[in-house]
Design an enzyme around this catalytic site. Structure first.
Site, short mmCIF file in Angstrom:
data_model
loop_
_atom_site.label_atom_id
_atom_site.label_comp_id
_atom_site.label_asym_id
_atom_site.label_seq_id
_atom_site.Cartn_x
_atom_site.Cartn_y
_atom_site.Cartn_z
N ALA A 257 0.81 -1.23 0.00
CA ALA A 257 0.00 0.00 0.00
C ALA A 257 0.84 1.28 0.00
O ALA A 257 0.29 2.37 0.21
CB ALA A 257 -1.00 0.03 1.16
N ALA A 258 2.14 1.16 -0.27
CA ALA A 258 2.96 2.38 -0.41
C ALA A 258 2.39 3.24 -1.52
O ALA A 258 2.26 4.47 -1.39
CB ALA A 258 4.40 2.01 -0.72
N GLY A 259 2.03 2.58 -2.62
CA GLY A 259 1.47 3.31 -3.75
C GLY A 259 0.14 3.95 -3.40
O GLY A 259 -0.17 5.06 -3.86
N ASP A 260 -0.65 3.27 -2.58
CA ASP A 260 -1.95 3.84 -2.17
C ASP A 260 -1.74 5.04 -1.26
O ASP A 260 -2.47 6.04 -1.37
CB ASP A 260 -2.78 2.76 -1.45
CG ASP A 260 -3.04 1.56 -2.33
OD1 ASP A 260 -3.17 1.75 -3.56
OD2 ASP A 260 -3.10 0.43 -1.81
P1 ATP Z 1 2.28 -0.97 -3.65
O1 ATP Z 1 1.82 -1.70 -4.89
O2 ATP Z 1 3.17 -1.82 -2.77
O3 ATP Z 1 1.19 -0.29 -2.93
P2 ATP Z 1 3.56 0.63 -5.57
O4 ATP Z 1 4.40 -0.45 -6.18
O5 ATP Z 1 2.33 1.07 -6.28
O6 ATP Z 1 3.21 0.23 -4.09
P3 ATP Z 1 5.95 2.09 -5.09
O7 ATP Z 1 6.59 2.70 -6.25
O8 ATP Z 1 6.57 0.86 -4.54
O9 ATP Z 1 4.40 1.92 -5.39
O10 ATP Z 1 5.89 3.13 -3.90
C1 ATP Z 1 5.09 4.30 -3.96
C2 ATP Z 1 5.83 5.40 -3.25
O11 ATP Z 1 6.11 4.98 -1.91
C3 ATP Z 1 7.17 5.75 -3.86
O12 ATP Z 1 7.03 6.70 -4.91
C4 ATP Z 1 7.91 6.31 -2.65
O13 ATP Z 1 7.58 7.66 -2.46
C5 ATP Z 1 7.35 5.47 -1.49
N1 ATP Z 1 8.22 4.33 -1.22
C6 ATP Z 1 8.12 3.08 -1.70
N2 ATP Z 1 9.14 2.31 -1.28
C7 ATP Z 1 9.90 3.09 -0.49
C8 ATP Z 1 11.11 2.90 0.24
N3 ATP Z 1 11.74 1.73 0.22
N4 ATP Z 1 11.61 3.94 0.94
C9 ATP Z 1 10.98 5.15 0.97
N5 ATP Z 1 9.84 5.39 0.28
C10 ATP Z 1 9.31 4.39 -0.44
O1 RIB Z 2 -2.04 -1.82 -2.85
C1 RIB Z 2 -2.10 -2.76 -1.80
C2 RIB Z 2 -3.39 -3.52 -1.86
O2 RIB Z 2 -3.42 -4.32 -3.02
C3 RIB Z 2 -3.62 -4.48 -0.72
O3 RIB Z 2 -4.25 -3.89 0.39
C4 RIB Z 2 -4.43 -5.60 -1.36
O4 RIB Z 2 -5.73 -5.72 -0.85
C5 RIB Z 2 -4.43 -5.30 -2.85
O5 RIB Z 2 -5.60 -4.72 -3.25
#
Ligand code: ATP
Ligand code: RIB
Length: 318
Positions: A257-260
């Site tokens: 959920a980093a992206g969220d």
């Molecule tokens: P997820 O699918 O796990 O929710 P995502 O793959 O859509 O995430 P990421 O690019 O992994 O998105 O991360 C989104 C944002 O979170 C990045 O742009 C950054 O700002 C932050 N982030 C992710 N990983 C890290 C990290 N290791 N350290 C610091 N910030 C991070």
């Molecule tokens: O982005 C993270 C989310 O992806 C999780 O909470 C999971 O439910 C999936 O939808």
């Protein structure tokens, strides 16, 4: 934070096992721990924005199982309005998630009730949509519904942020109504492949990102924010000078959920009227706090926690 945000998307129960490493095909691994969390990209983005202080309404579907009850309550406890979240017969959405010690994850989603969110559900919620300053969606609900939302956003001239996750083929007519497309690196690669512009390099340089953004923007898409994990985010489009905004350095526990968290923070800051680069810096701070914690909705920070990170460079205890 002011301004109403409407999130149209998925709500899942996340079943999370921590593992030393990802299992190989056919292998059984002993886990390091197990927990359940409220998740789903829609629910996560809604809770993320509400914790930051936004007025958030969620449109989605839950099942008629016990999880449907607790998932609705979790949204409400965080301040999300759930009057437009329907209950349908069958199971709620769920996700099986494996998290390794470096915080990386693998996710399998089971759409369940999320598959029942139909285009006509948006027509039933026109009043809520009309009042929004920004609309957020993802691809864990049917594509027809996302396309209908994009048309409504275009007709009402409300900015739409689309997280193209999980990656899927998208029509150019859809992209033309999107204000911010927010793929991560693997989604970007999948989208470019679908568009006949595959990228085979393992590490994307800023030049590669500029070219990739151009392919997307040439469809009529307004802006793109490419999420690059620990590298940060690359911005390009009509409302921003192309730039790479760095991530914060934090002790990573779980990037689920980093992206969220990023999308929630980005939307809140844009709705507040912040310029895109500043909004993305704020969003990176929101996501940085989130990756220091386990879980999806559980990891979303408050505005105060984000401000502490931005001022001191460190996160408060979680
Ligand atoms: P997820 O699918 O796990 O929710 P995502 O793959 O859509 O995430 P990421 O690019 O992994 O998105 O991360 C989104 C944002 O979170 C990045 O742009 C950054 O700002 C932050 N982030 C992710 N990983 C890290 C990290 N290791 N350290 C610091 N910030 C991070
Ligand atoms: O982005 C993270 C989310 O992806 C999780 O909470 C999971 O439910 C999936 O939808």
């Amino acid at each position: 934070m002011n301004g109403k945000i409407v999130v149209v998307g998925s709500i899942n129960l996340d079943l999370v096992a921590r593992v030393e490493r990802m299992p190989k095909e056919g292998e059984t691994l002993a886990g390091l721990g197990f927990a359940t969390y409220a998740g789903g990209k829609g629910g996560n983005q809604a809770v993320g924005a509400a914790r930051l202080g936004a007025d958030v309404t969620m449109l989605g579907c839950l099942g008629d199982d016990v999880f449907g009850v607790s998932l609705r309550k979790d949204l409400e406890v965080s301040g999300v309005s759930t009057g437009a979240v329907k209950n349908v017969s069958g199971p709620s959405g769920s996700a099986i998630i494996l998290v390794t010690p470096d915080g990386h994850n693998s996710i399998v989603i089971n759409p369940g009730a999320n598959a029942a969110l139909m285009p006509h559900d948006l027509d039933d919620a026109t009043e809520a949509l009309k009042g929004a300053r920004m609309l957020l969606t993802q691809l864990e609900v049917p594509m027809d519904t996302v396309e209908r939302l994009a048309t409504i956003a275009g007709d009402l001239a409300i900015p739409l942020m689309l997280d193209p996750a999980p990656a899927a083929k998208m029509a150019e007519s859809l992209l033309r109504n999107v204000t911010w497309l927010t793929p991560n690196e693997s989604e970007l690669r999948a989208i470019l492949e679908h568009m006949g512009h595959p990228v085979r390099k393992t590490l994307l340089s800023e030049d590669d990102l500029t070219k990739a953004a151009k392919v997307l923007l040439d469809t009529g898409l307004r802006n793109v924010a490419i999420k690059l994990g620990g590298r940060g985010v690359y911005l390009a489009g009509a409302d921003v000078e192309s730039s790479l905004i760095p991530a914060h350095r934090v002790a990573v526990k779980d990037t689920t959920a980093a992206g969220d968290a990023f999308n929630a923070g980005f939307a809140c800051a844009l709705v507040e009227g912040k310029p895109a680069k500043e909004a993305a810096g704020f969003a990176c701070a929101v996501a940085a706090v989130a990756v220091t914690r386990l879980g999806a909705q559980a990891s979303m920070p408050t505005l105060h926690e984000v401000e502490v990170l931005m001022q001191s460079g460190t996160t408060t205890a979680s």
